[in-house]
Design an enzyme around this catalytic site. Structure first.
Site, PDB file in Angstrom:
ATOM      1  N   ASP A  15       0.852  -1.195   0.000  1.00  0.00           N
ATOM      2  CA  ASP A  15       0.000   0.000   0.000  1.00  0.00           C
ATOM      3  C   ASP A  15       0.885   1.241   0.000  1.00  0.00           C
ATOM      4  O   ASP A  15       1.891   1.313   0.709  1.00  0.00           O
ATOM      5  CB  ASP A  15      -0.909  -0.016   1.231  1.00  0.00           C
ATOM      6  CG  ASP A  15      -2.066   0.962   1.110  1.00  0.00           C
ATOM      7  OD1 ASP A  15      -3.223   0.520   1.088  1.00  0.00           O
ATOM      8  OD2 ASP A  15      -1.803   2.183   1.030  1.00  0.00           O
ATOM      9  N   ASN A  46     -12.914  -3.336   2.728  1.00  0.00           N
ATOM     10  CA  ASN A  46     -13.884  -2.265   2.916  1.00  0.00           C
ATOM     11  C   ASN A  46     -14.895  -2.282   1.774  1.00  0.00           C
ATOM     12  O   ASN A  46     -14.538  -2.600   0.635  1.00  0.00           O
ATOM     13  CB  ASN A  46     -13.162  -0.915   2.947  1.00  0.00           C
ATOM     14  CG  ASN A  46     -12.190  -0.806   4.105  1.00  0.00           C
ATOM     15  OD1 ASN A  46     -12.449  -1.320   5.183  1.00  0.00           O
ATOM     16  ND2 ASN A  46     -11.061  -0.148   3.869  1.00  0.00           N
ATOM     17  N   VAL A  62     -11.079   2.876  -3.392  1.00  0.00           N
ATOM     18  CA  VAL A  62     -10.763   2.378  -4.738  1.00  0.00           C
ATOM     19  C   VAL A  62     -11.766   1.265  -5.060  1.00  0.00           C
ATOM     20  O   VAL A  62     -11.843   0.263  -4.335  1.00  0.00           O
ATOM     21  CB  VAL A  62      -9.316   1.854  -4.832  1.00  0.00           C
ATOM     22  CG1 VAL A  62      -9.048   1.311  -6.236  1.00  0.00           C
ATOM     23  CG2 VAL A  62      -8.316   2.955  -4.489  1.00  0.00           C
ATOM     24  N   HIS A 103     -10.296  -5.341  -2.938  1.00  0.00           N
ATOM     25  CA  HIS A 103      -8.937  -5.617  -2.464  1.00  0.00           C
ATOM     26  C   HIS A 103      -8.983  -5.992  -0.999  1.00  0.00           C
ATOM     27  O   HIS A 103      -9.756  -5.430  -0.224  1.00  0.00           O
ATOM     28  CB  HIS A 103      -8.024  -4.402  -2.666  1.00  0.00           C
ATOM     29  CG  HIS A 103      -8.607  -3.112  -2.196  1.00  0.00           C
ATOM     30  ND1 HIS A 103      -9.534  -2.422  -2.939  1.00  0.00           N
ATOM     31  CD2 HIS A 103      -8.413  -2.400  -1.070  1.00  0.00           C
ATOM     32  CE1 HIS A 103      -9.886  -1.331  -2.284  1.00  0.00           C
ATOM     33  NE2 HIS A 103      -9.228  -1.297  -1.125  1.00  0.00           N
ATOM     34  N   HIS A 159      -6.943  -5.859   2.392  1.00  0.00           N
ATOM     35  CA  HIS A 159      -5.809  -5.238   3.080  1.00  0.00           C
ATOM     36  C   HIS A 159      -5.207  -6.303   3.999  1.00  0.00           C
ATOM     37  O   HIS A 159      -5.924  -6.873   4.830  1.00  0.00           O
ATOM     38  CB  HIS A 159      -6.264  -4.082   3.976  1.00  0.00           C
ATOM     39  CG  HIS A 159      -6.835  -2.907   3.250  1.00  0.00           C
ATOM     40  ND1 HIS A 159      -6.111  -1.760   2.996  1.00  0.00           N
ATOM     41  CD2 HIS A 159      -8.072  -2.675   2.742  1.00  0.00           C
ATOM     42  CE1 HIS A 159      -6.882  -0.878   2.365  1.00  0.00           C
ATOM     43  NE2 HIS A 159      -8.078  -1.411   2.212  1.00  0.00           N
TER      44      HIS A 159
HETATM   45  P1  5GP Z   1      -9.722   1.362   0.426  1.00  0.00           P
HETATM   46  O1  5GP Z   1      -9.807   2.702   1.107  1.00  0.00           O
HETATM   47  O2  5GP Z   1     -10.442   1.390  -0.914  1.00  0.00           O
HETATM   48  O3  5GP Z   1     -10.145   0.215   1.272  1.00  0.00           O
HETATM   49  O4  5GP Z   1      -8.187   1.123   0.159  1.00  0.00           O
HETATM   50  C1  5GP Z   1      -7.526   1.650  -0.936  1.00  0.00           C
HETATM   51  C2  5GP Z   1      -6.056   1.613  -0.614  1.00  0.00           C
HETATM   52  O5  5GP Z   1      -5.345   1.810  -1.811  1.00  0.00           O
HETATM   53  C3  5GP Z   1      -5.606   2.695   0.364  1.00  0.00           C
HETATM   54  O6  5GP Z   1      -5.032   2.092   1.511  1.00  0.00           O
HETATM   55  C4  5GP Z   1      -4.588   3.510  -0.439  1.00  0.00           C
HETATM   56  O7  5GP Z   1      -3.480   3.929   0.343  1.00  0.00           O
HETATM   57  C5  5GP Z   1      -4.187   2.546  -1.539  1.00  0.00           C
HETATM   58  N1  5GP Z   1      -3.800   3.151  -2.798  1.00  0.00           N
HETATM   59  C6  5GP Z   1      -4.494   4.094  -3.488  1.00  0.00           C
HETATM   60  N2  5GP Z   1      -3.868   4.397  -4.638  1.00  0.00           N
HETATM   61  C7  5GP Z   1      -2.742   3.622  -4.666  1.00  0.00           C
HETATM   62  C8  5GP Z   1      -1.674   3.490  -5.615  1.00  0.00           C
HETATM   63  O8  5GP Z   1      -1.623   4.148  -6.673  1.00  0.00           O
HETATM   64  N3  5GP Z   1      -0.689   2.609  -5.314  1.00  0.00           N
HETATM   65  C9  5GP Z   1      -0.708   1.860  -4.169  1.00  0.00           C
HETATM   66  N4  5GP Z   1       0.306   1.003  -3.978  1.00  0.00           N
HETATM   67  N5  5GP Z   1      -1.706   1.957  -3.261  1.00  0.00           N
HETATM   68  C10 5GP Z   1      -2.707   2.833  -3.502  1.00  0.00           C
END
Ligand code: 5GP
Length: 113
Positions: free
Chosen positions: A29, A86, A95, A99, A101
């Site tokens: 991440d 999430n 996003v 995914h 985590h």
């Molecule tokens: P969510 O909030 O959708 O559960 O998690 C999305 C995760 O994607 C977040 O923890 C954020 O830091 C990570 N993330 C967003 N954009 C990028 C990216 O371009 N590269 C990487 N490696 N992680 C990303």
């Protein structure tokens, strides 16, 4: 609707990849919430947990198998770790490509943190 994760899968954007097979990609991440924070995603575009169908059951199982493998490889499987997915706005999803985590290397608390 494609997201930034599709661009990572297609190598249009760089990511620090820790695991890959035919169905799954895992990468660090960009904004880690733990000493180890890996995102494990299906290569298939699925927006949210709500969009899963029976045909996706195997790949979702594989996300979890990959999480346990990465935890073993990183050396914290036995001490413990957290996996989270999430869903939508109130779930904290940002996003819209499902995914898992995988977070390890520190004590987790519940419900916050
Ligand atoms: P969510 O909030 O959708 O559960 O998690 C999305 C995760 O994607 C977040 O923890 C954020 O830091 C990570 N993330 C967003 N954009 C990028 C990216 O371009 N590269 C990487 N490696 N992680 C990303």
């Amino acid at each position: 609707m494609s997201t930034i994760f599709s661009r990572i899968i297609n190598r249009e954007i760089k990511a620090d990849i820790v695991y890959e097979d035919d169905d799954i990609l895992a990468f660090n991440d960009v904004n880690p919430q733990a000493p180890v924070h890996v995102l494990i995603i299906p290569k298939k575009e699925i927006a949210t947990l709500n969009d899963l169908t029976e045909v996706d059951a195997e790949v979702v199982g594989k996300l979890h198998l990959a999480a346990a493998k990465i935890a073993r490889d990183k050396g914290f499987a036995e001490e413990g770790y957290r996996v989270v997915m999430n869903c939508n706005e109130k779930g904290g999803q940002s996003v819209y490509h499902i995914h898992l985590h995988l977070m390890g290397g520190r004590q987790m608390s519940w419900p916050a943190g």
